[in-house]
Write a protein that holds these residues in place. Sequence first.
Motif, PDB file in Angstrom:
ATOM      1  N   THR A 119       1.138  -1.046   0.032  1.00  0.00           N
ATOM      2  CA  THR A 119       0.095   0.151  -0.041  1.00  0.00           C
ATOM      3  C   THR A 119       1.001   1.355  -0.166  1.00  0.00           C
ATOM      4  OG1 THR A 119      -1.734  -1.127   1.172  1.00  0.00           O
ATOM      5  CG2 THR A 119      -1.674   1.157   1.578  1.00  0.00           C
ATOM      6  N   ILE A 120       0.458   2.217  -0.750  1.00  0.00           N
ATOM      7  CA  ILE A 120       1.068   3.692  -0.621  1.00  0.00           C
ATOM      8  C   ILE A 120       0.421   4.468   0.618  1.00  0.00           C
ATOM      9  CG2 ILE A 120       1.553   5.543  -1.981  1.00  0.00           C
ATOM     10  CD1 ILE A 120       0.754   4.046  -4.731  1.00  0.00           C
ATOM     11  N   VAL A 121       1.012   4.941   1.567  1.00  0.00           N
ATOM     12  CA  VAL A 121       0.442   5.756   2.617  1.00  0.00           C
ATOM     13  C   VAL A 121       1.055   6.913   2.356  1.00  0.00           C
ATOM     14  CG1 VAL A 121       0.166   6.217   5.023  1.00  0.00           C
ATOM     15  CG2 VAL A 121       0.419   3.868   3.913  1.00  0.00           C
ATOM     16  N   VAL A 122       0.156   7.962   2.244  1.00  0.00           N
ATOM     17  CA  VAL A 122       0.424   9.398   2.159  1.00  0.00           C
ATOM     18  C   VAL A 122       0.122  10.307   3.159  1.00  0.00           C
ATOM     19  CG1 VAL A 122       0.335  11.467   0.599  1.00  0.00           C
ATOM     20  CG2 VAL A 122       0.388   9.273  -0.377  1.00  0.00           C
ATOM     21  N   ILE A 123       0.751  11.111   3.725  1.00  0.00           N
ATOM     22  CA  ILE A 123       0.148  12.041   4.633  1.00  0.00           C
ATOM     23  C   ILE A 123      -0.001  13.228   3.828  1.00  0.00           C
ATOM     24  CG2 ILE A 123       0.769  13.279   6.663  1.00  0.00           C
ATOM     25  CD1 ILE A 123       0.511  10.374   7.343  1.00  0.00           C
ATOM     26  N   GLU A 124      -1.121  13.828   3.890  1.00  0.00           N
ATOM     27  CA  GLU A 124      -1.669  15.303   3.063  1.00  0.00           C
ATOM     28  C   GLU A 124      -1.786  16.257   4.076  1.00  0.00           C
ATOM     29  OE1 GLU A 124      -4.479  15.720   0.096  1.00  0.00           O
ATOM     30  OE2 GLU A 124      -4.016  14.267  -1.058  1.00  0.00           O
ATOM     31  N   SER A 125      -1.923  16.123   5.267  1.00  0.00           N
ATOM     32  CA  SER A 125      -2.042  17.059   6.480  1.00  0.00           C
ATOM     33  C   SER A 125      -0.888  18.018   6.633  1.00  0.00           C
ATOM     34  CB  SER A 125      -2.349  16.282   7.785  1.00  0.00           C
ATOM     35  OG  SER A 125      -3.185  15.731   8.015  1.00  0.00           O
ATOM     36  N   THR A 126      -0.886  18.886   7.013  1.00  0.00           N
ATOM     37  CA  THR A 126       0.364  19.890   7.075  1.00  0.00           C
ATOM     38  C   THR A 126       1.150  19.538   8.386  1.00  0.00           C
ATOM     39  OG1 THR A 126      -1.092  21.561   5.993  1.00  0.00           O
ATOM     40  CG2 THR A 126       1.248  22.343   6.886  1.00  0.00           C
ATOM     41  N   ILE A 127       2.334  19.329   8.237  1.00  0.00           N
ATOM     42  CA  ILE A 127       3.033  19.096   9.358  1.00  0.00           C
ATOM     43  C   ILE A 127       4.268  19.588   9.604  1.00  0.00           C
ATOM     44  CG2 ILE A 127       1.788  16.568   9.589  1.00  0.00           C
ATOM     45  CD1 ILE A 127       3.812  15.415   7.718  1.00  0.00           C
ATOM     46  N   ALA A 128       4.932  19.553  10.783  1.00  0.00           N
ATOM     47  CA  ALA A 128       6.149  20.055  11.188  1.00  0.00           C
ATOM     48  C   ALA A 128       7.256  19.451  10.522  1.00  0.00           C
ATOM     49  CB  ALA A 128       6.432  20.198  12.655  1.00  0.00           C
ATOM     50  N   PRO A 129       8.319  20.022  10.390  1.00  0.00           N
ATOM     51  CA  PRO A 129       9.481  19.291   9.833  1.00  0.00           C
ATOM     52  C   PRO A 129       9.959  18.084  10.559  1.00  0.00           C
ATOM     53  CG  PRO A 129      10.039  21.770   9.746  1.00  0.00           C
ATOM     54  CD  PRO A 129       8.726  21.511  10.518  1.00  0.00           C
ATOM     55  N   ARG A 130      10.236  17.023   9.797  1.00  0.00           N
ATOM     56  CA  ARG A 130      10.549  15.477  10.170  1.00  0.00           C
ATOM     57  C   ARG A 130       9.499  14.889  10.853  1.00  0.00           C
ATOM     58  NH1 ARG A 130      14.815  18.644  12.198  1.00  0.00           N
ATOM     59  NH2 ARG A 130      16.655  18.192  10.922  1.00  0.00           N
ATOM     60  N   THR A 131       8.094  15.413  10.784  1.00  0.00           N
ATOM     61  CA  THR A 131       6.870  14.556  11.331  1.00  0.00           C
ATOM     62  C   THR A 131       6.927  13.027  10.705  1.00  0.00           C
ATOM     63  OG1 THR A 131       5.926  16.538  11.830  1.00  0.00           O
ATOM     64  CG2 THR A 131       4.524  14.436  11.849  1.00  0.00           C
ATOM     65  N   THR A 132       7.059  13.153   9.115  1.00  0.00           N
ATOM     66  CA  THR A 132       6.804  11.917   8.601  1.00  0.00           C
ATOM     67  C   THR A 132       7.786  10.889   8.842  1.00  0.00           C
ATOM     68  OG1 THR A 132       6.361  13.276   6.601  1.00  0.00           O
ATOM     69  CG2 THR A 132       6.736  10.836   6.174  1.00  0.00           C
ATOM     70  N   THR A 133       9.148  11.211   9.108  1.00  0.00           N
ATOM     71  CA  THR A 133      10.039  10.033   9.274  1.00  0.00           C
ATOM     72  C   THR A 133      10.189   9.754  10.993  1.00  0.00           C
ATOM     73  OG1 THR A 133      11.628  11.929   9.546  1.00  0.00           O
ATOM     74  CG2 THR A 133      11.530  10.377   7.529  1.00  0.00           C
ATOM     75  N   ASP A 134       9.776  10.870  11.747  1.00  0.00           N
ATOM     76  CA  ASP A 134      10.204  10.729  13.189  1.00  0.00           C
ATOM     77  C   ASP A 134       8.952  10.369  13.908  1.00  0.00           C
ATOM     78  OD1 ASP A 134      12.530  11.539  12.385  1.00  0.00           O
ATOM     79  OD2 ASP A 134      12.824  13.327  13.943  1.00  0.00           O
ATOM     80  N   ILE A 135       7.771  10.584  13.466  1.00  0.00           N
ATOM     81  CA  ILE A 135       6.341  10.356  14.068  1.00  0.00           C
ATOM     82  C   ILE A 135       5.565   9.230  13.243  1.00  0.00           C
ATOM     83  CG2 ILE A 135       4.183  11.185  15.062  1.00  0.00           C
ATOM     84  CD1 ILE A 135       5.902  13.717  15.835  1.00  0.00           C
ATOM     85  N   VAL A 136       5.421   9.732  11.997  1.00  0.00           N
ATOM     86  CA  VAL A 136       4.644   8.826  11.358  1.00  0.00           C
ATOM     87  C   VAL A 136       4.983   7.235  11.091  1.00  0.00           C
ATOM     88  CG1 VAL A 136       3.197   8.494   9.124  1.00  0.00           C
ATOM     89  CG2 VAL A 136       3.210  10.591  10.261  1.00  0.00           C
ATOM     90  N   GLN A 137       6.335   7.176  10.336  1.00  0.00           N
ATOM     91  CA  GLN A 137       6.963   6.098   9.944  1.00  0.00           C
ATOM     92  C   GLN A 137       7.021   5.108  11.434  1.00  0.00           C
ATOM     93  OE1 GLN A 137      10.581   6.724   7.833  1.00  0.00           O
ATOM     94  NE2 GLN A 137      11.254   4.405   7.992  1.00  0.00           N
ATOM     95  N   PRO A 138       7.494   5.454  12.440  1.00  0.00           N
ATOM     96  CA  PRO A 138       7.589   4.716  13.490  1.00  0.00           C
ATOM     97  C   PRO A 138       6.437   3.954  13.882  1.00  0.00           C
ATOM     98  CG  PRO A 138       8.945   6.676  14.008  1.00  0.00           C
ATOM     99  CD  PRO A 138       8.058   6.837  12.762  1.00  0.00           C
ATOM    100  N   ILE A 139       5.383   4.727  13.941  1.00  0.00           N
ATOM    101  CA  ILE A 139       3.812   4.169  14.382  1.00  0.00           C
ATOM    102  C   ILE A 139       3.487   3.229  13.432  1.00  0.00           C
ATOM    103  CG2 ILE A 139       1.532   4.857  14.909  1.00  0.00           C
ATOM    104  CD1 ILE A 139       2.263   7.844  15.787  1.00  0.00           C
ATOM    105  N   LEU A 140       3.513   3.651  12.124  1.00  0.00           N
ATOM    106  CA  LEU A 140       3.087   2.563  10.907  1.00  0.00           C
ATOM    107  C   LEU A 140       3.756   1.464  11.180  1.00  0.00           C
ATOM    108  CD1 LEU A 140       2.780   4.929   7.991  1.00  0.00           C
ATOM    109  CD2 LEU A 140       0.993   3.918   9.240  1.00  0.00           C
ATOM    110  N   GLU A 141       5.163   1.354  11.374  1.00  0.00           N
ATOM    111  CA  GLU A 141       5.969   0.297  11.511  1.00  0.00           C
ATOM    112  C   GLU A 141       5.678  -0.538  12.489  1.00  0.00           C
ATOM    113  OE1 GLU A 141      10.184   1.780  10.584  1.00  0.00           O
ATOM    114  OE2 GLU A 141       9.953   1.479   8.715  1.00  0.00           O
ATOM    115  N   LYS A 142       5.608   0.088  13.725  1.00  0.00           N
ATOM    116  CA  LYS A 142       5.273  -0.575  14.834  1.00  0.00           C
ATOM    117  C   LYS A 142       3.916  -1.503  14.796  1.00  0.00           C
ATOM    118  CE  LYS A 142       5.106  -0.217  19.884  1.00  0.00           C
ATOM    119  NZ  LYS A 142       3.829   0.219  20.206  1.00  0.00           N
ATOM    120  N   ASN A 143       2.730  -0.712  14.420  1.00  0.00           N
ATOM    121  CA  ASN A 143       1.823  -1.290  14.407  1.00  0.00           C
ATOM    122  C   ASN A 143       1.215  -2.382  13.285  1.00  0.00           C
ATOM    123  OD1 ASN A 143       1.400   0.447  16.278  1.00  0.00           O
ATOM    124  ND2 ASN A 143      -0.513   1.534  15.653  1.00  0.00           N
TER     125      ASN A 143
END
Length: 432
Positions: A116-140
Amino acid sequence: MKRVVVVGLGYVGIPVACGFANAGFEAVGIDVIQSKIDMINKGESPVKGKEPGLDELLKKVHRAGRLKATDDYSVCKGAYAILIMVETPVDKDNLPRYKALKSAVSSVGENLTKGTIVVIESTIAPRTTTDIVQPILEKNSGLKAGEDFYLAHCPERVAVGVLLKNLKELDRIIGGINEESAKKAKELYKKIVKGKLYLTDSLTAEVVKTAENTYRDTQIAFANELAYLCEELGIDAFEVQKLVNTSPGRQMLLPGAGVGGHCVPKDPWLLLHGSGETFKPKIIPTSREINDSMPHHMIDLAEEALTQSKVKSKGAKIAVMGYAFIEDSDDVRNTPALPIIEHFAKSGAEVIVHDPYVKGAEGIELTGNLNDALVGADCAIFVTGHSRYKSLKLKNLVQKMRTPIIIDGRNLFDRKKCIKEGFVYKGIGKRH
Ligand SMILES: NC(=O)c1ccc[n+]([C@@H]2O[C@H](COP(=O)([O-])OP(=O)(O)OC[C@H]3O[C@@H](n4cnc5c(N)ncnc54)[C@H](O)[C@@H]3O)[C@@H](O)[C@H]2O)c1
């Protein structure tokens, strides 16, 4: 039919879901608000205000059976793409409040399957994709981002009032956590976007989006600062703006009653959240301060006009014209009308708010009827530039009001004409 899941059915999610449904995908929207889910499943758009083409498109894709809404994240299983566009506000200390984002990403992670392709379209602070989103997705999910599934940030550029137009026509930035992710996301967006798709890394995309809105905020702050100056000098800031823009390369914006909406007031703080300890930003926080001062300046102008007309604010009828933050919309997030309403309610005035599009707000007396607001009013404070207000007849207005005061936050009226008709007229960027 390939399934595209859209998480967050707000101003951004609804047009995006409709766009993918219209492009032939099975679009499934997820939200936590049952009333939105029910409306969409009946073919009705929860977004009100003037949004050209949106109601019709939603009806069309609903009738074709290609758009559904649910609160059940299991629809993410086996999806071709999952796009997340929940709200990303800041808290009272201007720090990102990612409650909705983390909750949505967690649920997506629990239901994520390979490919699956997961895309964050929400506006986010620098590094949110790699430091917050990615770890949660990988863990869950137990899957590896960039290999088992793809992850990108494709910030949205829609704007209230032109949601569908911007979605279709504007160029977009796609920032992948790796090249493969960016390329996969490009394939997806090609189906609904006619504009160019620029590929980059996720951090650059995060900075680009927050910088876009921060740039706008600083430009508005400049216009507002110049409006303060013009008021002092006794000249018209709108005439100045027009004439400045006759010089090549100048695109000065307009001053106004305040900057609202979900995005522009908070995106500068999201951008700065990425900065380190040693860097001390100056222009960005100052711009926020100037723009936040504008509703208070409106209050000062109204108080001055009331004093001039020998009317006490206690017991006065104050008509606040416009509750939406922007013209011809129903979006009230961070509306500059609120501090004005709160000030006069606290002073003991009778505050009545008029808006043609907003249909109810907790604790606020709101009407869609102009006479309810203006008949017997002591002061009409125009906060929003709704088109309806531009056609108001000054001759009728002066007769309706108990005390003819106009406070113009959007350059809606001609100062000289107002004075000629007997109004006390004050406005942002105007001679008083
Ligand atoms: N509004 C705009 O014009 C605009 C433009 C560009 C970017 N953005 C950005 O896009 C994002 C969304 O903005 P919006 O205006 O559509 O916000 P919105 O508040 O209108 O919509 C967000 C939706 O997400 C839903 N939601 C919250 N938590 C959820 C969860 N855990 N699971 C499923 N749904 C959930 C909410 O109920 C709401 O319906 C924000 O990051 C914003 O900064 C907005």
